[in-house]
Design an enzyme around this catalytic site. Structure first.
Site, PDB file in Angstrom:
ATOM      1  N   GLY A 161       0.844  -1.188   0.000  1.00 23.46           N
ATOM      2  CA  GLY A 161       0.000   0.000   0.000  1.00 23.46           C
ATOM      3  C   GLY A 161       0.875   1.232   0.000  1.00 23.46           C
ATOM      4  N   SER A 162       0.256   2.397   0.290  1.00 23.11           N
ATOM      5  CA  SER A 162       1.012   3.643   0.283  1.00 23.11           C
ATOM      6  C   SER A 162       2.059   3.673   1.392  1.00 23.11           C
ATOM      7  CB  SER A 162       0.052   4.815   0.459  1.00 23.11           C
ATOM      8  OG  SER A 162      -0.704   4.648   1.644  1.00 23.11           O
ATOM      9  N   ASP A 179      -8.145   3.996  12.820  1.00 23.07           N
ATOM     10  CA  ASP A 179      -8.224   3.541  11.429  1.00 23.07           C
ATOM     11  C   ASP A 179      -8.821   2.137  11.359  1.00 23.07           C
ATOM     12  OD1 ASP A 179      -7.994   3.979   8.724  1.00 23.07           O
ATOM     13  OD2 ASP A 179      -5.914   3.321   8.592  1.00 23.07           O
TER      14      ASP A 179
END
Length: 462
Positions: free
Chosen positions: A31-32, A141
């Site tokens: 992912g990022s 998150d």
């Protein structure tokens, strides 16, 4: 399982070579933030997960994440084992959850979770949240991508890169942080929030597990952050609530209570009938077995859509589009009809909303970071003292912004102050003229529609 059993250095960011201790097996995801790999401890044969993050990311933030994980001692939280600094990366060694994330399981199998499976996952997650909140920690998150499953079907909370600590001096956090679709209204509004924000995110996660996507999934994230806090919008709910039990609908409604002071705690929710009736972890085994079979046939990267061949083909298609004068928005496409028809506002924007497709990359976003500063700013801003984290979806605008801004300053830099002021007046006049033209078109269309409506009403009366 403790750090000593794994026979690795018990220190933050050891400078020893992690490959002395671990044999990399395969990539589990990316992912990022970087990538996650499965590895085997050479001394013990115990599998571990290694999160590899580039040092280009904020080093202090990585240290915070590591310290946060070190302090967590719960069977419902992924266990931290150690960390290393290697070349330009930090390797964070964690407990290996062989079945991956709930999000990946749904993506690989093409299936959502049953209500009974959601109840089992929810019970574990709420126990993890109850622990975090009891030690004044906020995850910030919560989503299916951050809930990991082991091969026994047990769920564990993971990814504490944006988690926060409430202490005696900070009663409520202020940082606008998380993934937009899962964010609680109070987080976006910057009115201050506490652990109740995790409960809202978990309610959204329950809808995600039931329907594979969060509400508003086909609306652009930067529009979503304006829609969620709107007090006139009813809280999200299941698209077809009649297909689910009253207990599940009620559980979601409680999680998605708009006012945080009225929202239940994790401990309260553990007493809800939807949770108390949860069955065995073995209910998740069929999903895990099916996932394993698909991975065995295709390989993990292909099953997750991470294989480079498809990526290369997509890049070639995008380059062809650009050369032929097509869109420069990357993987953004016009929105399809949203199943979550909460109000007319979404339908009105359906035809023009641009959405991220293909990779379903719902990235975590940090807007302003005031965790280390009691002098809280009242406005949304990027943290200017550090290199800001830019979510992956924001890169879709980069080319368009660069094109629109390139040469703008140089265009006006040679003008005198008097000429600049005149130019500004001209722009203002042009703006007013354009607004006038738009309003004229609007009034004509409105008048025409009103006339037709009046005629139809008259015919109905007759």
């Amino acid at each position: 399982m403790t750090t000593k059993k794994l026979n690795i250095p018990d220190e933050i960011m050891s400078k020893k070579d992690p490959e002395q201790y671990f044999q990399i097996v395969e990539k589990l995801g990316e992912g990022s933030y970087g990538s996650v790999w499965k590895a085997i401890n050479k001394a013990t044969g115990i599998p571990v997960a290694i999160k590899r993050v580039s040092i280009d990311n904020d080093l202090e933030d990585m240290k915070k994440e590591i310290n946060f994980m070190k302090q967590c001692k719960s069977q419902h939280i992924v266990t931290y084992h150690g960390s290393f600094k290697k070349d330009n990366e930090i390797w964070i060694v964690m407990e290996y959850c062989g079945a991956g994330s709930v999000c990946d399981a749904m993506k690989i199998t093409g299936k959502t979770l049953s209500e009974e499976q959601i109840a089992v996952v929810s019970k574990d997650c709420l126990q993890g949240l109850a622990y975090l909140h009891s030690v004044r920690k906020i995850h910030r998150d919560i989503k299916a991508g951050n809930i990991l499953l082991n091969n026994n079907g047990e769920s564990k909370l993971a990814d504490f890169g944006v988690s926060g600590q409430l202490d005696g001096s900070i009663v409520k956090a202020q940082t606008v942080i998380g993934t937009p679709f899962w964010m609680a209204p109070e987080v976006i509004q910057e009115v201050g929030y506490d652990y109740k924000a995790d409960i809202w995110s978990f309610g959204i996660t329950c809808i995600e597990m039931a329907e594979s996507k969060p509400p508003l999934f086909n609306v652009h994230p930067m529009r979503v952050i304006f829609m969620i806090p709107n007090p006139s919008r009813p809280p999200p709910k299941l698209t077809e609530p009649e297909k689910w039990s009253d207990e599940f609908n009620d559980f979601i409604a409680l999680c998605l209570t708009r006012k945080p002071e009225q929202r239940p705690t994790a401990v309260d929710l553990l007493k809800h009938p939807f949770i108390t009736r949860a069955k065995s972890h073995s209910l998740l085994i069929p999903l895990i077995d099916e996932q394993d079979q698909i991975i065995g046939e295709k390989g993990r990267e292909a099953a997750l859509g991470l294989d480079t061949k498809e990526d290369d083909e997509e890049e070639e298609e995008e380059e062809d589009d650009e050369e032929s004068g097509g869109s420069d928005q990357g993987t953004m496409r016009p929105a399809r009809r949203n199943n979550h028809n909460d109000d007319d506002e979404e339908e009105q924007y359906d035809s023009g909303t641009m959405v991220i497709t293909e990779n379903n990359n719902y990235d975590t976003m940090v807007v302003n970071n005031d965790d280390d500063n009691n002098d809280i700013s009242a406005t949304m801003k990027m943290n200017s003292s550090k290199k800001p984290f830019v979510p992956a979806y924001m890169s879709q605008f980069a080319k368009q912004e660069n094109n629109s801004n390139s040469g703008t300053n140089s265009k006006y830099s040679g003008l005198s102050l008097e000429d600049l002021q005149k130019k500004l007046e001209e722009i203002e006049l042009d703006k007013d003229q354009k607004i006038k033209e738009i309003m004229e078109k609007y009034n004509i269309a409105k008048q025409s529609l009103s006339s037709v409506i009046d005629e139809k009403k008259s015919s109905l009366v007759r």
